[in-house]
Design an enzyme around this catalytic site. Sequence first.
Site, PDB file in Angstrom:
ATOM      1  CG  ASP A   1       2.012   2.676  -2.065  1.00 51.19           C
ATOM      2  OD1 ASP A   1       2.624   1.875  -1.347  1.00 51.19           O
ATOM      3  OD2 ASP A   1       1.469   2.341  -3.129  1.00 51.19           O
TER       4      ASP A   1
ATOM      5  CG  HIS B   1       4.182   5.828  -4.677  1.00 49.19           C
ATOM      6  ND1 HIS B   1       3.035   6.532  -4.398  1.00 49.19           N
ATOM      7  CD2 HIS B   1       3.787   4.579  -5.001  1.00 49.19           C
ATOM      8  CE1 HIS B   1       1.997   5.729  -4.542  1.00 49.19           C
ATOM      9  NE2 HIS B   1       2.424   4.534  -4.907  1.00 49.19           N
TER      10      HIS B   1
END
Length: 915
Positions: free
Chosen positions: A26, A314
């Site tokens: 991700d 992230h």
Amino acid sequence: MFQITEGNMWLNDTIGVVPKNSWAIDPFGYSPTMAYLLRRMGFENMLIQRTHYELKKELALQKNLEYIWRQNWDAEESTDIFAHMMPFYSYDIPHTCGPEPAICCQFDFARMHGFNYELCPWGKHPVEINHENVQERALQLLDQYRKKSTLYRTNTLLVPLGDDFRYINIDEAEAQFRNYQMLFDYINSNPSLNAEAKFGTLEDYFHTLREEVDRINYSLPGEVGSGQIGGFPSLSGDFFTYADRQQDYWSGYYVSRPFFKAVDRVLEQTLRASEIMMALLHGYCQRAQCEKLATGFAYKMTAARRNLALFQHHDGVTGTAKDHVVWDYGTRMHTSLQDLQIFMSKAIEVLLGIRHDKSDHNPSQFESEQVRSKYDVQPVHKAIDAREGTSQSVVFFNPLEQSREEIVMLIVNRPDVTILDSNWTCVPSQVSPELQHDKSKTFTGRHRVHWKASVPAMGLQTYYVANGFVGCEKAKPAKLKYFLTSNSFSCPAPYNCSKIEGGMAEIQNQHQTLTFDIKHGLLRKVTHKDGSINDVGEEIGMYSSYGSGAYLFKPNGDAQPIIEAGGHMVISEGLMVQEVYSYPKMTWEKTPISHSTRIYNGDNTARELLIEKEYHVELLGQDFNDRELIVRYKTDLDNRRIFYSDLNGFQMSRRETYDKIPMQGNYYPMPSLAFMQGSNGKRFSVHSRQSLGVAGLKEGWLEIMLDRRLLRDDGRGLGQGVMDNRPMNVIFHILFESNISSTSNPVSNPLPLSPSLLSHCVGAHLNYPLHAFVAKNPQELSMQPPPRSFSPLAAPLPCDLHIVNFKVPRPSKYSQQLIGDSRFVLILQRRHWDTSYCQNCHSQCTSVANKPVNLFNMFKELEVLNVKATSLNLLHEDIEVLGYTEQVGDVGQEGHVFISPMEIQAYKLVLRPHQ
């Protein structure tokens, strides 16, 4: 790197696992630095997902979605790691079984009626597998597997089965397992299907794949592969900027929530400084009291590492989290920052020999010179109240491996102060008024005192701010000049003020003269001491961006300049620092930006060679909704729209601006540095103290985004805009350099250029600043303590050798220390630098690491009993698994370490004070 180490060590300590496969589905684009660090940690394989959809298509056509990721400087294949790229739009189940999401969704059995997940948006939903439908369903699924397999070279296929926020109860997991097991049983019991399907881990996949490629050679004719694993191409480079569909480039997150991107960097360098201090405490101080201080803070140090690691998520440092999550990240980082500053303030007393009875509970005589009252405000400088007849001590800690001469600044309430060094010798100094970013009140009433401090490598140095010390000259007041459209200027005491006349203004030191356009308050050109001139053409502008969100940058046209003629300007000219402060005029009453430009004097310091820009940004209020604020430097360099930006502060990447993709696709991450170079070798570099985004949209231009305020969600999962902007200061160090020998042509050379040695030094000084601690209480001038400094290194390290960290990984485990234990870890990096630029540009660089360094002789008064090479996550001592060349491991007997440029190496040390 430290975050991965913390996690890997926790895994090993808690469940006895040493990971060797990386899973990262991700992050929004990928850096080769990650591949390098994983390889040097003993990882063998990695999996990635979010890369540009056109790139996926190209790699799939060539069957190159599985490849060997190699660093672009590596000629020996020592950095090779096997990488698997997922082929489709997403990592969810509709996009993992094969190329048709409408079919794959039917095999996500958590979307059946009775569960809380949404049904398939394509209209056909999963049904329970039974004996009547198993054949039809299995063949449908196997067809997707077959189609997906045509994108890869081998007969081993990976099909992930999951999504965000899944497997939250047993029933859901059981539904997936039950239905898939029936499908697998059918496939496996029919030899005519020529397939075997089973559940497995990522380790199972890579193990099976490697067994297959040991038997079958899948290499293509003429392909450059790897000696470590055959059958695949080797590729180099990074995966920025990511686009998932159409013209939706994910370059907005490079800048989203820049306030917290800055806090992240401050916590990172404060944690590193604290870990170095803790290692020095353990090394030099063998008394039980010192042990108490170090071990008492060990759990807070661990908490700080984990709070920093948490923000590296992230959706953390990227600025793509919901407001309440940002609050949680921010408060955790703030708490850790305060804890670390308290630890450092106590540790300096022990290292300076002021007090020995330190424990976790004793208050310190010192406090950090910069303090934050809340998690979401800028730090403020504590003012020293130097009353007549008193002095206040200030201790500087230098976290770098080279000694440091640098112009430093403190805030004082009174201007009539004198600076003294540790020996009570007079030090020349300058005093100037403290300026603030407020049009109605430019002066705060406090004062800045500047002087040149000298602090040993990884050491401490004491100075005194005194009032009434006989025999020393007081700090010399700066001279002020001003430009105002109104006549409301009030000259603060004790300064002389005069009005600026004409249309241009200048400040200068012995290296450069800076010329400003007075009406707009902007930097126009730089004249160097050899008479050559460079245009700078500073411009501040805004994009209007109704389509942008936390992830995406989608501007409506070009950025428009926002500064009008007629702002405020104050120039301060002093012995140490010359500053131009500009409060520009704009359409809005409350301007979103004001800024300062500084140059420094100070013989043989790195700072005298740079230009310091500080932008105070307040993108607050409705006027700035759906606006993105930039600064643009329009230089005269003929760089052909090629520039270089860093990856993780570790390496540079070549960037070329393309007309065939939209503007947002030509924006790149800039964690700490961007530079461009003309055909004559002249180089323009901008070092940043925090991560931002950068572009080079026209020849000679370098554009950096400072902040963005966005009303809308951009449909990538956040579910809100980005409206929680905070006032903040962005600092750049700008450098003009000329090469002294022939250099490769950046236009024709596809490989990235490297920073100069001076540029590395400037970046290190900006990102690893001196830490200042001020005594809480003043002393009478009659009480003069003995000289107090601390210098642990026998000599400064070569200036291209960087101590990434020196630490005790598990301080709490060493209260009952056995002398043979390797409790210390030293991590070294050799920087690669462009030899066509000056090596000895300032006197602080005396040598480079072109011969081995002896770790046994590194410290004063500390004996190194043993040195052992280890992996970067500290879990492997068999260096064969790390890809290093042979010389790394052979240091135990003589302690000689040679590090190739671009390498990072870790060593476990046994240390004790000289008997």
